[in-house]
Design an enzyme around this catalytic site. Structure first.
Site, PDB file in Angstrom:
ATOM      1  N   HIS A  40       0.832  -1.212   0.000  1.00  0.00           N
ATOM      2  CA  HIS A  40       0.000   0.000   0.000  1.00  0.00           C
ATOM      3  C   HIS A  40       0.869   1.266   0.000  1.00  0.00           C
ATOM      4  CE1 HIS A  40      -2.392   3.031   2.490  1.00  0.00           C
ATOM      5  NE2 HIS A  40      -2.918   3.046   1.278  1.00  0.00           N
ATOM      6  N   HIS A  64      -7.696   9.036  -2.480  1.00  0.00           N
ATOM      7  CA  HIS A  64      -8.327   7.740  -2.807  1.00  0.00           C
ATOM      8  C   HIS A  64      -9.563   7.870  -3.685  1.00  0.00           C
ATOM      9  CE1 HIS A  64      -5.984   6.771   0.836  1.00  0.00           C
ATOM     10  NE2 HIS A  64      -5.785   5.631   0.207  1.00  0.00           N
ATOM     11  N   ARG A 139     -17.691  13.824  23.095  1.00  0.00           N
ATOM     12  CA  ARG A 139     -17.645  14.062  24.527  1.00  0.00           C
ATOM     13  C   ARG A 139     -19.091  14.029  25.040  1.00  0.00           C
ATOM     14  NH1 ARG A 139     -17.648  13.653  29.267  1.00  0.00           N
ATOM     15  NH2 ARG A 139     -16.373  14.834  30.717  1.00  0.00           N
ATOM     16  N   CYS A 181     -12.928  20.725  23.416  1.00  0.00           N
ATOM     17  CA  CYS A 181     -13.350  20.454  24.788  1.00  0.00           C
ATOM     18  C   CYS A 181     -12.371  21.125  25.741  1.00  0.00           C
ATOM     19  CB  CYS A 181     -13.364  18.948  25.033  1.00  0.00           C
ATOM     20  SG  CYS A 181     -13.998  18.549  26.660  1.00  0.00           S
ATOM     21  N   TYR A 316     -16.306  23.124  34.637  1.00  0.00           N
ATOM     22  CA  TYR A 316     -15.912  24.040  33.560  1.00  0.00           C
ATOM     23  C   TYR A 316     -15.622  25.452  34.076  1.00  0.00           C
ATOM     24  CZ  TYR A 316     -17.142  20.154  30.630  1.00  0.00           C
ATOM     25  OH  TYR A 316     -17.181  18.904  30.075  1.00  0.00           O
TER      26      TYR A 316
HETATM   27  C1  HEM Z   1      -2.156   6.341  -0.877  1.00  0.00           C
HETATM   28  C2  HEM Z   1      -4.919   2.561  -2.193  1.00  0.00           C
HETATM   29  C3  HEM Z   1      -6.819   2.377   2.287  1.00  0.00           C
HETATM   30  C4  HEM Z   1      -3.893   6.012   3.658  1.00  0.00           C
HETATM   31  C5  HEM Z   1      -2.781   5.343  -1.631  1.00  0.00           C
HETATM   32  C6  HEM Z   1      -2.570   5.134  -3.042  1.00  0.00           C
HETATM   33  C7  HEM Z   1      -3.332   4.064  -3.405  1.00  0.00           C
HETATM   34  C8  HEM Z   1      -4.023   3.605  -2.239  1.00  0.00           C
HETATM   35  C9  HEM Z   1      -3.441   3.456  -4.799  1.00  0.00           C
HETATM   36  C10 HEM Z   1      -1.669   5.973  -3.934  1.00  0.00           C
HETATM   37  C11 HEM Z   1      -2.475   7.093  -4.511  1.00  0.00           C
HETATM   38  C12 HEM Z   1      -1.690   8.015  -5.418  1.00  0.00           C
HETATM   39  O1  HEM Z   1      -0.515   8.311  -5.120  1.00  0.00           O
HETATM   40  O2  HEM Z   1      -2.269   8.433  -6.411  1.00  0.00           O
HETATM   41  C13 HEM Z   1      -5.677   2.179  -1.101  1.00  0.00           C
HETATM   42  C14 HEM Z   1      -6.648   1.117  -1.094  1.00  0.00           C
HETATM   43  C15 HEM Z   1      -7.162   1.046   0.172  1.00  0.00           C
HETATM   44  C16 HEM Z   1      -6.535   2.098   0.958  1.00  0.00           C
HETATM   45  C17 HEM Z   1      -7.024   0.253  -2.294  1.00  0.00           C
HETATM   46  C18 HEM Z   1      -8.207   0.109   0.754  1.00  0.00           C
HETATM   47  C19 HEM Z   1      -8.450  -1.078   0.275  1.00  0.00           C
HETATM   48  C20 HEM Z   1      -6.227   3.362   3.029  1.00  0.00           C
HETATM   49  C21 HEM Z   1      -6.545   3.687   4.398  1.00  0.00           C
HETATM   50  C22 HEM Z   1      -5.715   4.711   4.777  1.00  0.00           C
HETATM   51  C23 HEM Z   1      -4.875   5.024   3.668  1.00  0.00           C
HETATM   52  C24 HEM Z   1      -7.634   2.997   5.222  1.00  0.00           C
HETATM   53  C25 HEM Z   1      -5.611   5.446   6.093  1.00  0.00           C
HETATM   54  C26 HEM Z   1      -6.093   5.079   7.210  1.00  0.00           C
HETATM   55  C27 HEM Z   1      -3.179   6.408   2.546  1.00  0.00           C
HETATM   56  C28 HEM Z   1      -2.271   7.526   2.537  1.00  0.00           C
HETATM   57  C29 HEM Z   1      -1.796   7.632   1.231  1.00  0.00           C
HETATM   58  C30 HEM Z   1      -2.392   6.562   0.457  1.00  0.00           C
HETATM   59  C31 HEM Z   1      -1.928   8.433   3.726  1.00  0.00           C
HETATM   60  C32 HEM Z   1      -0.882   8.709   0.684  1.00  0.00           C
HETATM   61  C33 HEM Z   1       0.520   8.341   0.651  1.00  0.00           C
HETATM   62  C34 HEM Z   1       1.355   9.507   0.092  1.00  0.00           C
HETATM   63  O3  HEM Z   1       0.820  10.565  -0.236  1.00  0.00           O
HETATM   64  O4  HEM Z   1       2.549   9.304   0.018  1.00  0.00           O
HETATM   65  N1  HEM Z   1      -3.666   4.409  -1.158  1.00  0.00           N
HETATM   66  N2  HEM Z   1      -5.627   2.758   0.148  1.00  0.00           N
HETATM   67  N3  HEM Z   1      -5.216   4.201   2.619  1.00  0.00           N
HETATM   68  N4  HEM Z   1      -3.221   5.836   1.300  1.00  0.00           N
HETATM   69 FE1  HEM Z   1      -4.414   4.295   0.739  1.00  0.00          FE
HETATM   70  N1  MTE Z   2     -24.557  18.480  25.098  1.00  0.00           N
HETATM   71  C1  MTE Z   2     -25.273  17.550  25.749  1.00  0.00           C
HETATM   72  N2  MTE Z   2     -26.599  17.574  25.636  1.00  0.00           N
HETATM   73  N3  MTE Z   2     -24.669  16.598  26.501  1.00  0.00           N
HETATM   74  C2  MTE Z   2     -23.305  16.558  26.651  1.00  0.00           C
HETATM   75  O1  MTE Z   2     -22.781  15.672  27.330  1.00  0.00           O
HETATM   76  N4  MTE Z   2     -21.149  17.629  26.097  1.00  0.00           N
HETATM   77  C3  MTE Z   2     -20.573  18.952  25.851  1.00  0.00           C
HETATM   78  C4  MTE Z   2     -21.099  19.547  24.561  1.00  0.00           C
HETATM   79  N5  MTE Z   2     -22.519  19.432  24.492  1.00  0.00           N
HETATM   80  C5  MTE Z   2     -22.530  17.544  25.981  1.00  0.00           C
HETATM   81  C6  MTE Z   2     -23.209  18.491  25.185  1.00  0.00           C
HETATM   82  C7  MTE Z   2     -19.131  18.971  25.806  1.00  0.00           C
HETATM   83  S1  MTE Z   2     -18.323  18.977  27.296  1.00  0.00           S
HETATM   84  C8  MTE Z   2     -18.431  19.085  24.629  1.00  0.00           C
HETATM   85  S2  MTE Z   2     -16.741  19.264  24.621  1.00  0.00           S
HETATM   86  C9  MTE Z   2     -19.116  19.047  23.324  1.00  0.00           C
HETATM   87  O2  MTE Z   2     -20.522  18.843  23.465  1.00  0.00           O
HETATM   88  C10 MTE Z   2     -18.551  17.935  22.468  1.00  0.00           C
HETATM   89  O3  MTE Z   2     -19.195  17.861  21.237  1.00  0.00           O
HETATM   90  P1  MTE Z   2     -18.953  16.590  20.302  1.00  0.00           P
HETATM   91  O4  MTE Z   2     -19.236  15.341  21.089  1.00  0.00           O
HETATM   92  O5  MTE Z   2     -19.859  16.774  19.129  1.00  0.00           O
HETATM   93  O6  MTE Z   2     -17.497  16.645  19.897  1.00  0.00           O
END
Ligand code: HEM
Ligand code: MTE
Length: 462
Positions: A40, A64, A139, A181, A316
């Site tokens: 990947h 992606h 939160r 928060c 708070y």
């Molecule tokens: C880059 C495929 C899931 C993070 C890429 C690239 C491909 C690819 C082909 C290169 C794109 C380019 O340069 O044009 C896939 C496929 C996935 C998948 C098929 C799932 C089946 C994920 C997930 C994450 C991720 C779940 C993060 C949690 C990244 C990152 C890059 C990347 C950060 C950029 C790397 C760079 O810019 O050097 N991926 N990916 N990918 N992917 Fe994925």
């Molecule tokens: N509103 C309700 N009704 N109940 C909650 O517990 N938590 C507050 C606020 N509003 C809260 C709430 C607190 S402490 C924060 S930091 C933010 O919601 C968090 O919002 P988020 O969960 O969407 O990030």
């Protein structure tokens, strides 16, 4: 590939290790990425999605969203999610007050399961100006309430509004606003001396586009004249064991001024407000601490007094580092509203090993009250030398009200022969407010509003 698996989401979740095979989902499809992940291009990050959906990550890494990637994905397809079982539901105990809590993305780091409190891995946070809904910190003080949107009515003063009325009879308003928060970065304070509260790292902050109606329009429509009152009370539908709802208040000045852009939101990043973020309605008060942005809001009223809730009067609030639980006077202290200046380094992670002659740092910076960020700078030598970062994501500056964070990036030279580095960042806002240097100077019994310089330590591989 043989496309035969029709599976429930819980079965997908169990495929999250090399031994069991690594599966992910995208929309209705199930994909086996066990072999693909080795090559990947984005490396190990792909494992964050193991046993769950890739979608929130593809909102972060929009690279992606291309035909080539969808083609690769399709070649990995092994089947489909069962049409009636697309989310994982833990066994439900009918007496569990948390039985209406929704399923959550497993990439969130859970600080407390009931009530649910969780943040995304801090290193991901600065990867996208908008935080995807599934990775936005949660939160909750109480169980997520169950709401029937057809029967739901929002009470504003003496008037009631159905959801459809709000959506159709009022002008819609969108605002990009960061929510933070007061407990963000508490874990650094608790390392100095114990504090009361959940151990948040630096990701109890996220940024989204919220859409709804202006609170000022609603107040006017209910016949409430902002000039006649001091406070606007916001009450949620979530209640504790004794039936007390979550409640907070904001100054009426903020609530009734359309330029402050406080809204009652029904959409988050173009989607229906998720259950964890307040479905069907929540209040967004840009530039204000998270605790006042009441989720599942059911009642809005005007008052000469602040809310009498625990969260407004006994929590708070900030005390001096020398004030203890025995000496804290909550009647004298002031409820937190606007946030001060904040920033953090997201990448590299604290403790990471780096190579090469320079290190590129990335992070976020934000200030409350609509104050934009003027400058972000990092120091590798305890404050003697500062490197100014490039900022992006500050498109709202031209509106003279900066409600959203900025993301920043800067390269810092690695000194010859160094085996480790300690780097800190700080932001300066448009009123020239900055961040205090030392954690000791902001430490307080509840561990609130830690905005001291944010430090990371790095190892250097020579
Ligand atoms: C880059 C495929 C899931 C993070 C890429 C690239 C491909 C690819 C082909 C290169 C794109 C380019 O340069 O044009 C896939 C496929 C996935 C998948 C098929 C799932 C089946 C994920 C997930 C994450 C991720 C779940 C993060 C949690 C990244 C990152 C890059 C990347 C950060 C950029 C790397 C760079 O810019 O050097 N991926 N990916 N990918 N992917 Fe994925
Ligand atoms: N509103 C309700 N009704 N109940 C909650 O517990 N938590 C507050 C606020 N509003 C809260 C709430 C607190 S402490 C924060 S930091 C933010 O919601 C968090 O919002 P988020 O969960 O969407 O990030």
């Amino acid at each position: 590939q043989v496309r035969q698996v029709v599976s429930s989401y819980s079965v997908v979740q169990s495929h999250n290790s090399k031994e069991a095979g690594i599966w992910v989902t995208y929309k209705d499809g199930i994909y086996d990425i066990t072999d693909f992940m080795i090559g990947h291009p984005g490396g190990d990050k792909i494992l964050l999605a193991a046993g769950s959906s890739v979608e929130p990550f593809w909102d972060l890494y929009a690279i992606h969203r291309s035909p080539e990637v969808y083609e690769i994905l399709e070649s990995l397809r092994i089947g489909n999610l069962h049409p009636e079982d697309k989310v994982a539901r833990p066994a439900v105990n009918p007496n569990d007050p948390y039985k209406h809590d929704p399923a959550r993305h497993p990439a969130l780091k859970v600080n407390s399961a009931k009530p649910f409190n969780a943040e995304a891995p801090g290193s991901l946070l600065a990867d996208n100006f908008i935080t995807p809904n599934d990775l936005f910190f949660v939160r909750n003080h109480l169980p997520v309430p169950k709401v029937d949107p057809k029967k739901f009515r929002l009470q504003v003063g003496g008037k009631q509004f159905a959801l459809e009325d709000l959506k159709q009879k009022f002008k819609q308003h969108s605002v990009i606003a960061t929510v933070q928060c007061a407990g963000n970065r508490r874990s650094e304070l608790s390392k100095l001396k114990a504090v009361n509260g959940l151990s948040w790292s630096h990701a109890a902050i996220s940024n989204a586009e919220w859409t709804g109606v202006l609170l000022s329009d609603l107040l006017t429509s209910a016949g409430i004249n902002g000039e006649d009152y001091k406070h606007c009370i916001l009450q949620g539908l979530d209640t504790d064991g004794e039936g007390n709802p979550y409640e907070a208040s904001i100054p009426m000045e903020t609530a009734s001024d359309p330029k402050k852009e406080a809204i009652v939101a029904f959409e988050m990043n173009g989607q229906e407000l998720p259950l964890d973020h307040g479905f069907p309605l929540r209040v967004i008060v840009p530039g204000t601490v998270g605790a006042r942005q009441v989720k599942w809001v059911k009642m809005i009223s005007a008052s000469q007094e602040e809310s009498y809730s625990h969260w407004q009067r006994k929590d708070y609030m900030l005390f001096s580092p020398s004030t203890g639980h025995d000496t804290a006077d909550y009647d004298k202290a002031v409820a937190i509203q606007e946030y001060p200046t904040q920033s953090a380094i997201c990448e590299p992670r604290n403790g990471a090993t780096i190579e090469g002659s320079e290190v590129t740092l990335r992070g976020y910076a934000w200030s409350g009250g609509g104050r934009g960020i003027m400058r972000v700078e990092v120091t590798p030598d305890g404050g003697k030398t500062w490197y100014e970062a490039d900022m992006h994501g500050d498109e709202q500056q031209k509106r003279h009200q900066q409600w959203a964070w900025v993301l920043w990036e800067v390269a810092v030279p690695v000194p010859d022969g160094a085996s480790d580095m300690s780097i800190a960042c700080r932001a300066i806002d448009s009123s020239h407010n900055s961040q205090p240097e030392k954690l000791e100077s902001v430490w307080n019994i509840r561990g609130l509003i830690n905005n001291a310089w944010h430090h990371i330590n790095l190892k250097v591989d020579n």
